[in-house]
Design a protein around this motif. Structure first.
Motif, PDB file in Angstrom:
ATOM      1  N   PRO A  99      10.446  74.992  24.875  1.00  0.00           N
ATOM      2  CA  PRO A  99      11.271  75.238  23.983  1.00  0.00           C
ATOM      3  C   PRO A  99      11.001  75.579  22.632  1.00  0.00           C
ATOM      4  N   ASP A 100      11.159  76.651  21.904  1.00  0.00           N
ATOM      5  CA  ASP A 100      10.885  77.107  20.670  1.00  0.00           C
ATOM      6  C   ASP A 100      10.722  75.758  19.557  1.00  0.00           C
ATOM      7  N   SER A 101      11.755  75.031  19.804  1.00  0.00           N
ATOM      8  CA  SER A 101      11.950  73.832  18.793  1.00  0.00           C
ATOM      9  C   SER A 101      10.687  72.942  18.967  1.00  0.00           C
ATOM     10  N   PHE A 102      10.114  72.673  20.212  1.00  0.00           N
ATOM     11  CA  PHE A 102       9.108  72.043  20.550  1.00  0.00           C
ATOM     12  C   PHE A 102       7.598  72.476  20.040  1.00  0.00           C
ATOM     13  N   ARG A 103       7.498  73.833  20.311  1.00  0.00           N
ATOM     14  CA  ARG A 103       6.455  74.482  19.893  1.00  0.00           C
ATOM     15  C   ARG A 103       6.088  74.542  18.241  1.00  0.00           C
ATOM     16  N   THR A 104       7.374  74.926  17.649  1.00  0.00           N
ATOM     17  CA  THR A 104       7.055  75.072  16.332  1.00  0.00           C
ATOM     18  C   THR A 104       6.776  73.890  15.626  1.00  0.00           C
ATOM     19  N   LEU A 105       7.455  72.645  16.038  1.00  0.00           N
ATOM     20  CA  LEU A 105       7.148  71.362  15.606  1.00  0.00           C
ATOM     21  C   LEU A 105       5.908  71.095  15.851  1.00  0.00           C
ATOM     22  N   ALA A 106       5.222  71.124  16.906  1.00  0.00           N
ATOM     23  CA  ALA A 106       3.702  70.767  17.239  1.00  0.00           C
ATOM     24  C   ALA A 106       3.043  71.525  16.370  1.00  0.00           C
ATOM     25  N   ARG A 107       3.087  72.735  16.154  1.00  0.00           N
ATOM     26  CA  ARG A 107       2.431  73.685  15.453  1.00  0.00           C
ATOM     27  C   ARG A 107       2.188  73.194  14.021  1.00  0.00           C
ATOM     28  N   ALA A 108       3.485  72.905  13.446  1.00  0.00           N
ATOM     29  CA  ALA A 108       3.565  72.501  11.956  1.00  0.00           C
ATOM     30  C   ALA A 108       2.958  71.037  11.718  1.00  0.00           C
ATOM     31  N   ALA A 109       3.069  70.146  12.703  1.00  0.00           N
ATOM     32  CA  ALA A 109       2.418  68.816  12.845  1.00  0.00           C
ATOM     33  C   ALA A 109       0.836  68.782  12.556  1.00  0.00           C
ATOM     34  N   ALA A 110       0.444  69.738  13.705  1.00  0.00           N
ATOM     35  CA  ALA A 110      -1.069  69.860  13.675  1.00  0.00           C
ATOM     36  C   ALA A 110      -1.473  70.647  12.620  1.00  0.00           C
ATOM     37  N   GLU A 111      -0.901  71.514  11.716  1.00  0.00           N
ATOM     38  CA  GLU A 111      -1.360  71.981  10.401  1.00  0.00           C
ATOM     39  C   GLU A 111      -1.326  71.186   9.488  1.00  0.00           C
ATOM     40  N   ARG A 167     -14.221  52.582  26.086  1.00  0.00           N
ATOM     41  CA  ARG A 167     -13.260  51.514  26.482  1.00  0.00           C
ATOM     42  C   ARG A 167     -13.172  50.175  25.997  1.00  0.00           C
ATOM     43  N   ALA A 168     -14.495  49.647  26.006  1.00  0.00           N
ATOM     44  CA  ALA A 168     -14.475  48.435  25.492  1.00  0.00           C
ATOM     45  C   ALA A 168     -14.320  48.159  24.005  1.00  0.00           C
ATOM     46  N   ASP A 169     -14.383  49.363  23.144  1.00  0.00           N
ATOM     47  CA  ASP A 169     -14.155  49.377  21.637  1.00  0.00           C
ATOM     48  C   ASP A 169     -12.912  48.407  21.309  1.00  0.00           C
ATOM     49  N   ARG A 170     -13.102  47.959  20.190  1.00  0.00           N
ATOM     50  CA  ARG A 170     -11.757  47.160  19.655  1.00  0.00           C
ATOM     51  C   ARG A 170     -10.660  48.173  19.492  1.00  0.00           C
ATOM     52  N   THR A 171      -9.550  47.622  19.652  1.00  0.00           N
ATOM     53  CA  THR A 171      -8.312  48.455  19.369  1.00  0.00           C
ATOM     54  C   THR A 171      -7.633  48.003  18.327  1.00  0.00           C
ATOM     55  N   ARG A 172      -6.778  48.791  17.770  1.00  0.00           N
ATOM     56  CA  ARG A 172      -5.911  48.567  16.502  1.00  0.00           C
ATOM     57  C   ARG A 172      -4.394  48.880  16.717  1.00  0.00           C
ATOM     58  N   ARG A 173      -3.435  48.093  16.603  1.00  0.00           N
ATOM     59  CA  ARG A 173      -2.019  48.190  16.782  1.00  0.00           C
ATOM     60  C   ARG A 173      -1.475  49.074  15.783  1.00  0.00           C
ATOM     61  N   VAL A 174      -0.669  50.002  16.056  1.00  0.00           N
ATOM     62  CA  VAL A 174      -0.321  50.962  15.366  1.00  0.00           C
ATOM     63  C   VAL A 174       1.307  51.171  15.450  1.00  0.00           C
ATOM     64  N   PRO A 175       2.139  50.908  14.924  1.00  0.00           N
ATOM     65  CA  PRO A 175       3.551  50.787  15.237  1.00  0.00           C
ATOM     66  C   PRO A 175       4.042  52.147  14.892  1.00  0.00           C
ATOM     67  N   LEU A 176       4.735  52.623  15.790  1.00  0.00           N
ATOM     68  CA  LEU A 176       5.519  54.017  15.695  1.00  0.00           C
ATOM     69  C   LEU A 176       6.810  53.990  16.016  1.00  0.00           C
ATOM     70  N   ALA A 177       7.374  54.722  15.144  1.00  0.00           N
ATOM     71  CA  ALA A 177       9.047  54.669  15.080  1.00  0.00           C
ATOM     72  C   ALA A 177       9.628  56.202  15.329  1.00  0.00           C
ATOM     73  N   HIS A 178      10.876  56.149  15.541  1.00  0.00           N
ATOM     74  CA  HIS A 178      11.595  57.453  15.773  1.00  0.00           C
ATOM     75  C   HIS A 178      11.246  58.271  14.961  1.00  0.00           C
ATOM     76  N   GLY A 179      10.652  59.417  15.146  1.00  0.00           N
ATOM     77  CA  GLY A 179      10.518  60.675  14.129  1.00  0.00           C
ATOM     78  C   GLY A 179       8.860  60.621  13.844  1.00  0.00           C
ATOM     79  N   ASP A 180       8.056  59.547  14.159  1.00  0.00           N
ATOM     80  CA  ASP A 180       6.559  59.525  13.708  1.00  0.00           C
ATOM     81  C   ASP A 180       5.935  60.593  14.846  1.00  0.00           C
ATOM     82  N   VAL A 181       4.901  61.200  14.165  1.00  0.00           N
ATOM     83  CA  VAL A 181       3.931  62.008  14.917  1.00  0.00           C
ATOM     84  C   VAL A 181       2.595  61.491  14.670  1.00  0.00           C
ATOM     85  N   VAL A 182       1.930  61.499  15.708  1.00  0.00           N
ATOM     86  CA  VAL A 182       0.581  61.336  15.617  1.00  0.00           C
ATOM     87  C   VAL A 182      -0.088  62.497  16.348  1.00  0.00           C
ATOM     88  N   VAL A 183      -1.242  62.758  15.656  1.00  0.00           N
ATOM     89  CA  VAL A 183      -2.140  64.269  15.630  1.00  0.00           C
ATOM     90  C   VAL A 183      -3.569  63.579  15.712  1.00  0.00           C
TER      91      VAL A 183
END
Ligand code: MD6
Ligand code: FE
Length: 219
Positions: A99-111, A167-183
């Motif tokens: 959908p255009d809504s998906f594509r447009t959002l992904a592009r804007a977030a990346a930018e 794989r064995a590297d330490r991991t950190r915990r990142v809370p993600l909420a409704h509307g958050d975008v990770v790039v």
């Protein structure tokens, strides 16, 4: 003089400064909030055409996350491995259009995160019910790694595990909420990551689940 208040995250999520996880990886808090109603509406059509299903890993385990795709390519897993296909193996039809809504959002977030010109050809839809999780993995089934990945969270909150190149590297915990975008891309593109088991709950907008939309340039 600029007026900082005008660009406050509370009034314009798209203007919030990205939170850098490390070079190449950032969290855009609330970036997708204005588009959430359109995303939910368009997602219904995608799921009607290509239902969510629990894929089987090459090792024979059924995944707890339910998945489907839209776009030219879709990510699938079965006993023979992980790969991208142009058709839904359930229906043998092409995946539903992105959908255009998906594509447009992904592009804007990346930018916003510093990757201008992102043109995804694949969107993996992940649905987490309470208890569902994604074990530590790398995203490396794409043809090239020059493009970033854009990951949109909707519904119930989750704890994202952010690791390193091994794989064995330490991991950190990142809370993600409704509307958050990770790039992520660049030097972080092949870092290990995962999602902790989803805690039960009821989200006012999405109900008792979390939806994750992951955009890639796969082909
Ligand atoms: C999720 N996401 O957040 C799972 N992969 O539900 C991923 O596995 C993922 O969020 C690559 C880039 C971003 C992601
Ligand atoms: Fe991933």
């Amino acid at each position: 003089m600029t007026t900082p208040d005008l660009f406050d995250a509370g009034t314009d999520p798209a203007a919030a400064a990205p939170l850098a996880l490390e070079p190449g990886a950032s969290v855009l808090r609330g970036f997708a909030l204005p588009q959430a109603p359109a995303l939910r509406r368009d997602l219904e059509h995608v799921i009607a055409a290509a239902p969510l299903r629990h894929l089987v890993t090459p090792g024979g385990k059924t995944m707890s996350v339910a998945m489907t795709n839209c776009g030219t390519l879709g990510w699938v897993s079965d006993r023979s491995g992980y790969r991208y296909t142009s058709r839904d193996p359930l229906s043998h039809r092409p995946w539903p259009a992105m959908p255009d809504s998906f594509r447009t959002l992904a592009r804007a977030a990346a930018e916003r995160a510093g990757f201008a010109g992102f043109a995804p050809d694949a969107c993996l839809v992940n649905r987490y019910a309470p208890g569902a999780r994604l074990t530590l993995h790398q995203d490396r089934d794409e043809r090239r790694f020059g493009d970033p990945i854009v990951s949109v969270s909707l519904g119930l909150p989750a704890v994202f595990l952010w690791g390193g190149p091994r794989r064995a590297d330490r991991t950190r915990r990142v809370p993600l909420a409704h509307g958050d975008v990770v790039v992520w891309g660049g030097p972080a593109r092949l870092h290990f990551h995962g999602v902790m088991p989803l805690a039960p709950g009821e989200h006012p907008f999405m109900g008792a689940c979390r939806i994750n939309l992951t955009f890639r340039r796969a082909g």
